[in-house]
Design a protein around this motif. Structure first.
Motif, short mmCIF file in Angstrom:
data_model
loop_
_atom_site.label_atom_id
_atom_site.label_comp_id
_atom_site.label_asym_id
_atom_site.label_seq_id
_atom_site.Cartn_x
_atom_site.Cartn_y
_atom_site.Cartn_z
N ALA A 70 109.06 67.50 57.65
CA ALA A 70 110.38 67.20 58.70
C ALA A 70 111.19 66.03 58.11
CB ALA A 70 109.71 66.41 60.08
N LEU A 71 110.93 65.19 57.39
CA LEU A 71 111.77 64.09 56.73
C LEU A 71 112.79 64.90 55.58
CD1 LEU A 71 109.45 60.95 56.14
CD2 LEU A 71 111.35 61.51 57.67
N GLN A 72 112.23 65.76 54.87
CA GLN A 72 112.87 66.59 53.92
C GLN A 72 114.10 67.20 54.68
OE1 GLN A 72 110.02 68.80 51.72
NE2 GLN A 72 109.66 66.92 50.07
N ASP A 73 113.52 67.98 55.82
CA ASP A 73 114.56 68.66 56.49
C ASP A 73 115.79 67.58 57.12
OD1 ASP A 73 112.90 70.76 55.95
OD2 ASP A 73 112.29 71.08 57.85
N PHE A 74 115.37 66.52 57.53
CA PHE A 74 116.11 65.66 58.08
C PHE A 74 117.08 64.78 57.17
CE2 PHE A 74 116.95 61.46 59.86
CZ PHE A 74 117.52 61.73 60.99
N LEU A 75 116.61 64.34 56.09
CA LEU A 75 117.41 63.42 55.19
C LEU A 75 118.84 64.07 55.05
CD1 LEU A 75 114.45 62.10 52.90
CD2 LEU A 75 115.64 61.09 54.88
N PRO A 76 119.11 65.39 54.73
CA PRO A 76 120.41 65.73 54.52
C PRO A 76 121.44 65.29 55.46
CG PRO A 76 118.71 67.19 53.57
CD PRO A 76 118.00 66.30 54.40
N SER A 77 120.83 65.23 56.73
CA SER A 77 121.75 65.26 57.73
C SER A 77 122.24 63.67 57.90
CB SER A 77 121.08 65.88 59.12
OG SER A 77 120.07 65.01 59.66
N ILE A 78 121.44 62.71 57.27
CA ILE A 78 121.80 61.15 57.67
C ILE A 78 123.21 60.79 57.43
CG2 ILE A 78 121.08 59.04 56.87
CD1 ILE A 78 118.44 60.03 56.73
N PRO A 79 123.85 61.33 56.47
CA PRO A 79 125.19 60.90 56.15
C PRO A 79 126.28 61.40 57.25
CG PRO A 79 124.30 61.64 53.97
CD PRO A 79 123.38 62.16 55.21
N SER A 80 126.01 62.71 57.90
CA SER A 80 126.88 63.23 58.77
C SER A 80 126.59 62.45 60.11
CB SER A 80 126.96 64.72 58.99
OG SER A 80 125.56 65.00 59.20
N ARG A 81 125.38 62.24 60.36
CA ARG A 81 124.87 61.38 61.67
C ARG A 81 125.47 60.22 61.66
NH1 ARG A 81 125.00 62.58 65.89
NH2 ARG A 81 123.53 61.57 66.87
N CYS A 82 125.48 59.48 60.65
CA CYS A 82 125.89 57.96 60.27
C CYS A 82 127.46 58.10 60.82
CB CYS A 82 125.63 57.43 59.05
SG CYS A 82 124.12 56.92 58.62
N GLU A 83 128.05 59.10 60.21
CA GLU A 83 129.59 59.00 60.44
C GLU A 83 129.82 59.37 61.96
OE1 GLU A 83 133.50 61.71 58.93
OE2 GLU A 83 131.70 61.42 57.55
N GLU A 84 129.12 60.28 62.62
CA GLU A 84 129.19 60.55 63.97
C GLU A 84 128.93 59.45 64.70
OE1 GLU A 84 126.82 63.93 64.82
OE2 GLU A 84 127.75 65.11 63.36
N LEU A 85 128.08 58.66 64.50
CA LEU A 85 127.62 57.54 65.35
C LEU A 85 128.42 56.21 64.82
CD1 LEU A 85 123.61 58.33 65.26
CD2 LEU A 85 125.31 58.46 67.39
N GLY A 86 129.06 56.04 63.78
CA GLY A 86 129.69 54.99 63.44
C GLY A 86 128.90 53.90 62.81
N VAL A 87 127.81 54.39 62.12
CA VAL A 87 126.88 53.52 61.38
C VAL A 87 127.08 53.49 60.08
CG1 VAL A 87 124.50 53.01 60.98
CG2 VAL A 87 125.01 53.80 63.33
N LYS A 88 127.22 52.43 59.34
CA LYS A 88 127.19 52.24 58.02
C LYS A 88 126.02 51.67 57.42
CE LYS A 88 129.86 50.43 54.04
NZ LYS A 88 130.99 49.78 53.61
N VAL A 89 125.36 52.25 56.62
CA VAL A 89 124.05 51.64 56.01
C VAL A 89 124.37 51.17 54.77
CG1 VAL A 89 121.89 52.15 54.80
CG2 VAL A 89 122.57 53.57 56.87
N HIS A 90 124.48 49.69 54.75
CA HIS A 90 124.53 48.77 53.45
C HIS A 90 123.61 48.94 52.40
CE1 HIS A 90 128.33 47.10 54.80
NE2 HIS A 90 127.82 47.34 56.07
N PHE A 91 122.28 48.79 52.83
CA PHE A 91 121.24 49.07 52.11
C PHE A 91 119.88 49.49 52.81
CE2 PHE A 91 118.12 45.80 52.60
CZ PHE A 91 118.99 44.50 53.19
N ALA A 92 119.09 50.19 51.73
CA ALA A 92 117.69 50.75 52.66
C ALA A 92 116.58 50.57 51.44
CB ALA A 92 117.84 51.99 53.02
N VAL A 93 115.56 49.90 51.92
CA VAL A 93 114.57 49.85 50.97
C VAL A 93 113.28 50.24 51.26
CG1 VAL A 93 115.64 48.20 49.31
CG2 VAL A 93 114.23 47.36 51.02
N ALA A 94 112.16 50.63 50.72
CA ALA A 94 110.90 50.84 51.22
C ALA A 94 109.87 49.86 50.66
CB ALA A 94 110.70 52.36 50.81
N GLY A 95 109.15 49.35 51.55
CA GLY A 95 107.84 48.42 51.13
C GLY A 95 106.70 48.97 51.03
#
Length: 91
Positions: A24-49
């Motif tokens: 599900a994540l592999q299918d979803f991940l490619p849509s993140i940039p377009s969803r961010c643009e649609e929603l007006g969200v800019k990701v400055h950084f993301a890290v996994a712990g």
């Protein structure tokens, strides 16, 4: 506004251990940039712990609703802690 997001999940909802979540994540991940643009969200950084099953992100948006909408669309069961933050100038 800037928001610090802590997104945590348990081992049963982890894409490293749960094949359904991984797919599900592999299918979803490619849509993140377009969803961010649609929603007006800019990701400055993301890290996994890993291995603590947590992600930390700094995002920018006009309001909390856009941030919540984006993260609630991620296809894995998580808990979110979203805090408004501000940038500091340290000199």
């Amino acid at each position: 506004m800037l928001f610090h997001v802590t997104a945590s999940h348990d081992v049963n909802n982890c894409g490293m251990y749960n094949e359904e979540v991984r797919q599900a994540l592999q299918d979803f991940l490619p849509s993140i940039p377009s969803r961010c643009e649609e929603l007006g969200v800019k990701v400055h950084f993301a890290v996994a712990g890993h291995p603590d099953h947590v992600f930390y992100l700094l995002v920018e948006a006009d309001d909390l609703t856009s941030v919540c909408t984006l993260f609630c669309e991620v296809p894995m069961k998580q808990e979110f802690d979203i805090k408004p933050v501000r940038s500091l100038t340290l000199e």
